[in-house]
Design an enzyme around this catalytic site. Structure first.
Site, short mmCIF file in Angstrom:
data_model
loop_
_atom_site.label_atom_id
_atom_site.label_comp_id
_atom_site.label_asym_id
_atom_site.label_seq_id
_atom_site.Cartn_x
_atom_site.Cartn_y
_atom_site.Cartn_z
N SER A 1 39.56 5.75 -8.34
CA SER A 1 39.70 4.67 -9.31
C SER A 1 38.38 4.03 -9.69
CB SER A 1 40.63 3.59 -8.74
OG SER A 1 40.07 3.05 -7.55
N CYS A 2 37.29 4.47 -9.08
CA CYS A 2 36.03 3.74 -9.21
C CYS A 2 35.04 4.49 -10.09
CB CYS A 2 35.41 3.52 -7.83
SG CYS A 2 33.86 2.62 -7.89
N GLY A 3 34.44 3.77 -11.02
CA GLY A 3 33.42 4.38 -11.86
C GLY A 3 32.01 4.08 -11.42
N CYS B 1 31.24 3.56 -7.78
CA CYS B 1 31.08 3.71 -6.34
C CYS B 1 29.77 4.42 -6.03
CB CYS B 1 32.24 4.51 -5.76
SG CYS B 1 33.81 3.64 -5.81
#
Length: 281
Positions: free
Chosen positions: A121-123, A125
């Site tokens: 879900s992370c752009g 990280c």
């Protein structure tokens, strides 16, 4: 439109798996055994020039497109011609994505390699320096005008291109549509950022003109989705869910037409409403 597994070499995990299920109805409590397809999620290690850059959790499909889009939106390359080759290699339940690039900026970007695994879900990280946050260049020229009917048409066609989501109901999609709403490319992934990177990569490889269409995503419009679209050169982003406040700020700064809460009966404009042509039926 190709199926998502068509371009994968032997040994790469499939994009879907089959899982046993038990479905229980709320009304009568009846239990039904069955099975359904579920989306795959595997570590994809990205290497530039043989040097590990980061690991993203992704669906193992359209990975060459992902390599192109990720390389551009991470700022490692400025144009697809700077990518010499992409090798997709299976690695015990994971995948290595070896990208060979040319260009003077490579060493600088290798020096700021991601510090940790990028979660689905992370752009951002693994980006441990605020100076390394993605920032697209400012707008060049006028943004295109888009007919409201074109957005409606693209939304209606998006489902047809989402083969993985039809099977799993668990992945995001990103689509490239012409200014009249014809959907030309759809890419999918468990990660919304990955789906958009795959789409951008597909557009780069196909030589699409960023000013000749718009992007539709089946997720919220977070700021990095706006940044990725703008880095590609696209000036219109349509999202199924609402944007964040920072996404709206970046859309204004980059003059990206930003539409959210896009449904079959309406769409909400957060920037660039004057560029949407609302012709009567």
């Amino acid at each position: 439109m190709a199926r998502p597994d068509d371009d994968m070499p032997p040994g790469v995990p499939p994009a879907t798996a089959t899982a046993g299920t038990v479905t229980i109805g709320f009304a009568d409590g009846t239990a039904r055994a069955g099975e359904r397809r579920v989306a795959a999620e595997v570590p994809v290690q990205v290497l530039f020039g043989g040097v590990p850059f980061g690991i993203m959790m992704a669906t193992p499909a359209d990975l060459e497109d992902f390599a192109y889009g990720f390389s551009l939106t991470e700022g490692v390359v400025a144009a697809p011609g700077e990518i010499r080759a992409v090798a997709i290699e299976p690695a015990e339940g994971a995948v290595r994505l070896a990208v060979e690039v040319v260009g003077a900026r490579l060493q600088a970007h290798l020096a700021r390699k991601r510090a940790m695994t990028g979660r689905t879900s992370c752009g951002l990280c693994g980006v441990d320096d605020l100076a390394a946050l993605p920032r697209a260049a400012g707008p060049a020229g006028d943004a295109p005008r888009v007919a409201l009917r074109a957005i409606e048409r693209a939304l209606g066609a998006l489902d047809e291109g989402q083969h993985l989501n039809a099977a799993t109901r668990a992945v995001h999609g990103a689509a490239w549509a012409t200014l009249d709403g014809e959907v030309l490319d759809v890419r999918e992934d468990v990660g919304r950022h990955n789906a958009l990177d795959k789409l951008i990569g597909a557009c780069l490889r196909a030589g699409r003109n960023p000013g000749s269409g718009f992007v539709v995503v089946t997720s919220r419009a977070s700021f990095e989705m706006v940044e990725k679209a703008a880095t590609f050169g696209c000036r219109t982003l349509v999202a199924i869910s609402a944007p964040t406040a920072l996404a709206i700020d970046r859309a204004r700064a980059l003059d990206v037409t930003l539409a959210g809460i896009a449904r079959r009966d309406s769409v909400t404009l957060f920037h660039g409403a004057e560029r949407i042509l609302a012709d009567p039926r």
